[in-house]
Each structure stands twice: as C-alpha cells, then as structure tokens.
Design an enzyme around this catalytic site. Structure first.
Site: not given
Length: 544
Positions: A400-401, A408-409, A414, A434, A438, A447
């Site tokens: 999970c990440i 965010q953004r 990354k 895995e 999402s 990306s």
C-alpha cells in the site's frame, strides 16, 4: 428549492433511489449529476441523505439536505430477487452501479477462462499473452505474428494507443481497470514468474535494443529484434490476490456500511483532514465531529482535552523504528509490523480513510512500513508511507502507498515510489506494486515509470559510431522496475512501431520536450548516498 424540499417530505425517499442532486463542480458552477441514495437519517427533525454520485469517485460522496434533491426525476429501486452472497460476503442492492460493472466483468472472466462450451466470446485473431496495467486496444497498424518462442518477451506485439489525458473520465473506467487486475483477467504481454530474481540471466543479449540517432539530436528510434528465448515462463494465468496482511484487496466493496464515510474530520498535528472513505475506527468515535490523532504515535482520541493530556505523556517525536534515510528535512523510518504492532495498526486505520480499494486487517506481522516525514523544530511530521511484505513470492516491493492529502501534488508521491525502487536496488531485485492500484496510484506509477525509462533511453550515446544497444532486461536491472512494467509503459506511451521487419521505439520531439519539462518540475529526488539500509533475509523465521 422550497418546493423540492416539500416534495421530499411528501414522497418517502428510501435507500437505493436515484435522482439528480445539486453540487458544485471544479469551476464552482452548479450541476445536477445523477446520484444514488445510500442512507437516510434525521438530525434535529431534519432529514439528511447520504448520496453517491454515479460515475464519480466515492471520495465525493456526502450528506445532503432535501433542498438539493430534484424530486421530479426520482427513480425508485427496481424490485428484483435477492442476490445470493458470494464467499460469505454480503452483496449490494440491484441498483448498485459498482455491482453492475463487476457482474459484467465476472461474466467476461468466466467466458474467457472456462473451457469451450458452445457459444464463446469472440477472440482476436492474433495469439496474445496477458498484459498488466495496460488497457487493451487494437494496434494502430497491423503487424505480423511473432514466432512462438519470442511472443512472451516481445515488447511491441500490440502497442496500446496513448490516452489523451492522464485522468480517468469516470469512476467506472477505474473500477473496470481495477477489477480486471484484481480478478486476474488483465491481458499481459509478458507472464510473471513467481520468485524470479533479477540477477538470473540479466546480462543476456535477448531483446536487444539498437538506438539510431538522426540529425535531429532529440529524435531517436529504438530497434527490438525478436529474441531467441524468453526468461519468463508461466501458464499466463495470474494468481488471485492474497487475502492476508494489513491492507488487502477489497472483496466486500458493495457492503452498504463500508460504502459510507463514517468519520467527519480528523485533526492530525496542524492539519485537519476530511476522510474520503470508510475506516473501521471504533463505533463510539464515528459520531464525533472531530477525531483527534497524535501525529507521532497516531493514537486516536475523542477530544482535544484527551489529546493534550496524551501529549504530556507521549515521548515520541518521530515514528518508532529505524531512520534509514535523511536528506535536508526529509527522513524515512523503517517500522517492523511485528515489533511496533500498535503503531502499524493505527497507521493502517488512518490510511484506510484515503484508500478505497483495500480492506483493513490487523495482521501487520508480515509487513514492513516505510514512513516519510518532514522535520521541523517540533519533530518529524508524517507526510506519507508505503508498506511492503517481508517475503513476497511475486516480487511486490509495495503493498500500500499513500501521500496524505495536505502533501499531495507536491512531488512526495513520486519520492515514495522512487524510494521503494531504491530499496529494491539494494536488495538486488526488481519490484512491482501490488495490484490493484487506485486511480491516483496508477497515474503516479505510470508517470514515474515513464520518466525513469525515458531518462535511460535519452542518455544512451553512440559507441564508436555505431548505434548504442540496450536490452529490456538491462533497463529493468538499471531501474529495478519489473520487466512487465517496462513493456506496459512503452505501450502506454505509444512508442512502439513496426518498421522494415523490426519493432522500433520512436522518441518524438514532443515526447522528449514533455519529458524535459516534467523533469524540470521534479525537484525532490532520492539521493542513494543518504540511504543507510541493510536488507534482511526474512526467510529465516528467527528474523521475525
């Protein structure tokens, strides 16, 4: 609006009804998308309706008042026979849009995998192998079939057309992709080999790529002659997702309880977060207007006074575990799910508020958690995390990440992905996340893979006046990105063409310019020199 409210009071709205609901779009304009009523409650003699906007992500679900409902277009749920439960899990009402998508996908799975009995679905004329992470489309130009020995590892049999935008047009698009990868029906060009180590035959000369540089320095073509042999061999049927661990694939997606957000607001340090999805916090905490979390140990408390009292006794100023990376204000901590069980479970509860495609389990022992933090004078504040299995038979380097919404953004997603691959490089393995990913996770990984692979291809230089050469395996070894993900990324970028009997990758000036612009914006990078990490052999039970 008052007329609509009066209509809502005169007509009984039940769960499962569908009707247009007023909401603001990104341009703050009024729109009336179709929504499904999931629940009805009464607060201070006022009715509230929990709605799910059809074709929108569940994170937009909300409680609305009756004056936002368009009663003129009310659709009552269809009366159908009660659907049987599957695997002991409750099914959803017949009108559930997610169930309709899932049902159609299950039918396709059965038709594709079952032995031929009379009528079957049409199949493409070419022989293909399943391809992960790439939506299947017909090739832009017809190409001849490859020899059977080369089919498994060929990177360009069916080039996928690149999407014009990087976001999904609807929730159902993402649901379809997620369900395909979950149910093991995503078509994959190169079958996976369980437990394969990248060190085996990585230096082989199969899948040789030759780069021809034209007069224009920003344009190149990559040639892929058919290989003689393929390293990967399997029956081509992916195994089902495992059902153990801290956060695993969600098989009770249609449960009416888990479809509704149960936490209004979370206060974590200096941030207040509005959860996107359901998370199984204790029932008595779900009625509170704000749930308070200690930002260092992630303990949940019911009031600000309880939090203040807790902070006087909590000695933590950073996540428990070992700090294995620090550069500037960014640090990473490695946390053992067995040694720090309470923290790991609290982290999973928090993460479930923002991950819809996973279900929470309390068995954190088989997992390691890598928490990224930002340091200031008050301590190390959590930014995001990823978890991974101590032992993965399928080369998973991420289970999970998540990057928390306030961060965010800003490039942290990354950075988390890059760090997971840096760990794989130290371990001497290739890795892959895995599945299912999402919608936001899939975009981030695509990306990252695109930028990483393009960086490798653009750095290739002629050797003694001859075209530089590189193999798919060498790209995989340099980046630690699994070979299947390398191939699917090349397909996603639509770089593969068929030219004079060879499969070539063409880097156009637009792709090169876009890549250079993207890399200029990417300021946060992992410095391998700052990583202090020694991998353990978790196959020995004594290490646990």
């Amino acid at each position: 609006m008052t007329k609509m409210a009066d209509s809502a009071s005169s007509v009984e709205i039940v769960e499962g009804c569908r009707l247009p609901v007023l909401r603001k779009n990104q341009e703050h304009e009024d729109e009336w998308p179709l929504a499904e009523i999931l629940s009805v409650k009464e607060v201070s003699s006022r009715k509230l309706f929990y709605v799910h906007y059809i074709d929108f992500n569940k994170r937009l679900d909300e409680w609305v008042t009756a004056d936002r409902l368009d009663m003129k277009k009310l659709q009552f749920p269809k009366k159908e026979a009660k659907t049987p439960t599957k695997n002991g899990l409750p099914g959803s009402r017949p009108s559930s849009p997610e169930r309709e998508v899932r049902k159609s996908l299950d039918l396709n799975v059965q038709s594709a995998t079952a032995p031929s009995r009379g009528k079957t679905l049409p199949t493409p004329k070419r022989k293909v192998e399943p391809v992960p992470l790439a939506t299947q489309v017909p090739p832009a130009t017809p190409v001849p079939s490859l020899p059977s020995s080369a089919e498994a590892s060929q990177a360009s049999v069916f080039p996928a057309v690149r999407e014009t935008n990087n976001t999904f047009k609807s929730r159902e698009d993402h649901e379809q992709l997620s369900s395909l990868t979950t149910n093991g029906t995503a078509r994959r060009l190169v079958p996976s080999q369980p437990g394969r180590k990248r060190k085996a035959n990585c230096g082989a000369t199969d899948e040789m790529i030759k780069v021809l540089q034209y007069n224009k320095p920003q344009s190149a073509s990559v040639f892929l002659p058919p290989p003689e042999d393929s390293q990967d061999s399997s029956d081509g049927i992916p195994s089902a997702p495992r059902m153990t661990g801290s956060l695993v694939s969600d098989r009770s997606h249609d449960d009416i309880v888990t479809r509704m957000k149960n936490i209004e607001c979370i206060e974590l340090g200096r941030h207040r977060l509005k959860p996107w999805y359901f998370s199984p916090y204790p029932q008595e905490l779900t009625t509170l207007p704000i749930l308070y979390l200690c930002e260092f140990c992630l303990k949940y408390l019911k009031s600000l006074k309880c939090l203040q009292r807790h902070l006087t006794k909590c000695n933590l100023r950073h996540p428990p575990g070992n700090e294995i990376y620090r550069k500037g204000t960014i640090s990473f901590f490695e946390i053992d799910g067995r040694k720090n069980k309470t923290y790991s479970q609290n982290l999973c509860l928090l993460a479930k508020c923002f991950l819809d495609h996973k279900t929470l389990y309390y068995d954190t022992d088989p997992f390691l958690f890598y928490v990224m933090t930002e340091y200031d004078s008050k301590g190390f504040h959590i930014v995001g995390y990823f978890s991974k299995e101590k032992e993965s038979t399928e080369d998973y380097n991420v289970a999970c990440i998540l990057t928390l919404p306030p961060y965010q953004r800003r490039g942290y997603g990354k950075l988390l992905i890059e760090f997971s691959y840096e760990l794989s490089k130290v371990e001497g393995k290739t890795g892959t996340p895995e599945k299912p990913l999402s919608d936001l996770g899939l975009l981030s990984y695509r990306s990252y893979w695109s930028q990483t692979i393009l960086e490798i291809l653009m750095d290739l230089k002629p050797d003694n006046g001859e075209r530089p050469q590189i193999t798919i395996n060498e790209i995989s070894e340099i980046t630690s990105v699994k070979k299947e993900d390398v191939i699917s990324t090349l397909q996603y970028l639509n770089l593969i063409n068929y030219y004079k009997g060879q499969y070539i990758l063409t880097l156009s000036e637009d792709i090169v310019d876009g890549h250079e612009r993207a890399m200029q914006k990417r300021h946060l990078r992992i410095d391998p020199k700052c990583l202090h990490f020694t991998p353990k052999d978790w196959s020995k039970r004594g290490k646990w």
